[in-house]
Design an enzyme around this catalytic site. Structure first.
Site, mmCIF file in Angstrom:
data_model
loop_
_atom_site.group_PDB
_atom_site.id
_atom_site.type_symbol
_atom_site.label_atom_id
_atom_site.label_comp_id
_atom_site.label_asym_id
_atom_site.label_seq_id
_atom_site.Cartn_x
_atom_site.Cartn_y
_atom_site.Cartn_z
ATOM 1 N N TRP A 82 2.570 1.548 -3.355
ATOM 2 C CA TRP A 82 1.606 1.948 -4.390
ATOM 3 C C TRP A 82 1.501 3.465 -4.466
ATOM 4 C CZ3 TRP A 82 -2.904 4.823 -4.147
ATOM 5 C CH2 TRP A 82 -3.725 4.797 -5.286
ATOM 6 N N HIS A 83 1.620 4.123 -3.329
ATOM 7 C CA HIS A 83 1.452 5.570 -3.307
ATOM 8 C C HIS A 83 2.613 6.313 -3.954
ATOM 9 C CE1 HIS A 83 -1.889 4.939 -0.449
ATOM 10 N NE2 HIS A 83 -2.257 6.143 -0.813
ATOM 11 N N GLY A 84 3.775 5.748 -3.992
ATOM 12 C CA GLY A 84 4.870 6.461 -4.617
ATOM 13 C C GLY A 84 6.180 5.703 -4.561
ATOM 14 N N PHE B 254 0.090 9.957 -7.952
ATOM 15 C CA PHE B 254 0.137 8.544 -7.615
ATOM 16 C C PHE B 254 -0.476 7.694 -8.725
ATOM 17 C CE2 PHE B 254 -0.528 10.637 -3.334
ATOM 18 C CZ PHE B 254 0.817 10.811 -3.144
ATOM 19 N N THR C 166 0.831 -1.203 0.000
ATOM 20 C CA THR C 166 0.000 0.000 0.000
ATOM 21 C C THR C 166 0.865 1.253 0.000
ATOM 22 O OG1 THR C 166 -1.752 -1.146 1.229
ATOM 23 C CG2 THR C 166 -1.815 1.257 1.233
#
Length: 479
Positions: free
Chosen positions: A325-327, A479, A322
């Site tokens: 996934w954001h960066g 993102f 998670t």
């Protein structure tokens, strides 16, 4: 193109709505698809082929998967769904993470062995994290038998490209709007609901998120001779409000736009800042993302069905993913690890202990930890992040307070109170309470009038702000 831009508000959206409702129902998906492709190409013309390739691969392999299932060829079906996963994740990894891995390889083995691999000259395609997860959920659901494969390529492309949610979510699963892609019923009342929701989201973004963001940027630009511990806490609180009103505002606008075109998207936020535990917070924040990881990663890994150790391991895997996934930066990995540890601790027994405490203490506990999480999230350079965290807790060699701090705290106090109240369901409850006390005969008319005046005021203030503000995209666009 931004939802919060005059081009979108006064040219793109009115034209698309007019053409959409003039056309016969059978042509409306084509109108939406063409409008969505134009919307995407406006900001990212180079990478529109990447999105179209992702759609085509998932379309073909979902049909192959379904055909193999019908023929009892489980291996073929599994190979098809693995093919979509490898392709989609491969595209996401190439564009989003290639340079991250190359930088770390150069800094690690490269510096030791005396070589340097040049970085790739690529940019991150807009919305790739969101539409990748949408296409993956579609193909996996076809494999699971949860949905039937879409045999009309244009309809599948419309689902993936749908401009209200294309760039920054919410992550709309195919099964949520499968029937509406074939047959949806637009109505005046639903269109009105959509307009109300869109204007509300616009107000959140332009009037609240942008203002909170200016406080965060102002403190970040201060020199060491002016900044204090108190100002760093003001900055962190401002960013906590900014990211909520920015992203929930975008989700409101996306949901509102969906309603205008006859779609019902699921909610993405449920007043997360009223949570009384981190577990509850993640049931209320970015619900489309957390439910995606739950259904497609956590539960397939075993969820909480295989003992405590395996449960904690599954939580760790999910939250590292998670965060990543954001960066493509270490602070996002750290952010995911931070929440994984907190959720493990709550699951190990702290959650039970919290339930015995007064609600106000549980609420303060959650807000404090969430606020720290957004500090980790907001600084993508670890040395800068470390310096900010040290200074927030008084270890950075700066004063705790000074006259400048008092000035800015008093200047923004009313705004912070307004944002704190706006982040709760209390304004909505108050409006309902006041509505019930209006004279029964004129209740509906007066309620509609008051709401209309309020929405017009928000719209006018937002447009006035847009006319004078600098370019300020949504945070989740990156993102």
């Amino acid at each position: 193109m931004l939802f919060s831009s005059t081009t979108f508000l006064f040219i793109f959206l009115p034209v698309v709505l007019a053409v959409y409702f003039i056309c016969p129902k059978k042509a409306r998906n084509v109108v939406l698809l063409l409008a969505s492709l134009l919307f995407y190409a406006w900001g990212e013309p180079r990478y529109i082929l990447v999105m179209l390739a992702t759609i085509l691969v998932n379309y073909v392999l979902a049909l192959v998967c379904a055909s193999c299932k019908e023929q009892g060829r489980e291996r073929g079906a599994r190979a098809a769904v693995i093919g979509t996963i490898v392709f989609s994740i491969g595209m996401l990894a190439f564009f989003k993470y290639s340079n991250f891995f190359l930088k770390n390889l150069n800094a690690g083995i490269g510096s030791w062995a005396g070589f340097r691999i040049p970085l790739l000259d690529i940019a991150l395609p807009l919305g790739i994290s969101f539409y990748t997860f949408q296409t993956l959920s579609y193909t996996i659901d076809v494999y699971r038998g949860a949905v039937k494969p879409q045999r009309n390529l244009l309809d599948l492309a419309t689902y993936v490209c749908l401009f209200p949610q294309l760039i920054a979510g919410p992550i709309v699963r195919y099964q949520t709007i499968a029937e509406e892609l074939k047959d949806r019923k637009e109505s005046v009342s639903q269109f009105g609901d959509g307009v109300r929701r869109f204007v509300t989201g616009l107000g959140k973004k332009v009037l609240l998120a942008n203002t909170a963001g200016s406080i965060f940027q102002m403190v970040g630009a201060m020199g060491d001779d002016r900044v204090t511990v108190g100002l760093y806490w003001l900055s962190s609180i401002a960013f906590t409000f900014q990211i909520y009103f920015d992203f929930s505002g975008y989700s409101d606008m996306a949901i509102g736009l969906g309603k205008m075109f006859g779609f019902q998207f699921l909610e993405n936020f449920d007043y997360p800042y009223i949570s009384k535990s981190i577990t509850e917070f993640w049931r209320r924040w970015h619900m489309s993302l957390s439910s995606w990881f739950r259904d497609y990663i956590y539960i397939p890994l075993g969820g909480n069905r295989k003992g405590k150790v395996r449960t904690y391991l599954n939580l760790l895997i999910v939250w590292l993913l998670t965060g990543f996934w954001h960066g493509a930066a270490w602070n996002f990995v750290l952010w995911g690890l931070y929440f994984a540890i907190l959720l493990m601790i709550e699951k190990a027994g702290l959650g039970t202990l919290l339930e015995r405490l007064p609600k106000v203490l549980r609420h303060l506990y959650t807000l404090f930890l969430v606020n720290i999480s957004w500090v980790i999230f907001s600084y993508d350079t670890l040395p800068v992040l470390g310096r900010v965290l040290k200074r927030m807790f008084g270890f950075g060699g700066i004063p705790f307070w000074n006259s400048t701090t008092t000035y800015y705290i008093l200047s923004y106090l009313l705004l912070l109170v307004i944002m704190a109240v706006a982040a709760t369901p209390y304004p909505k409850r108050l409006a309902g309470w006041l509505g019930e006390r209006l004279p029964e005969r004129s209740r509906d008319r007066m309620a509609v009038g008051a709401e209309t005046v309020g929405l017009l005021a928000v719209l006018l203030l937002a447009v006035s702000s847009l006319a004078s503000d600098a370019f300020n995209p949504f945070l989740y666009f990156r993102f």
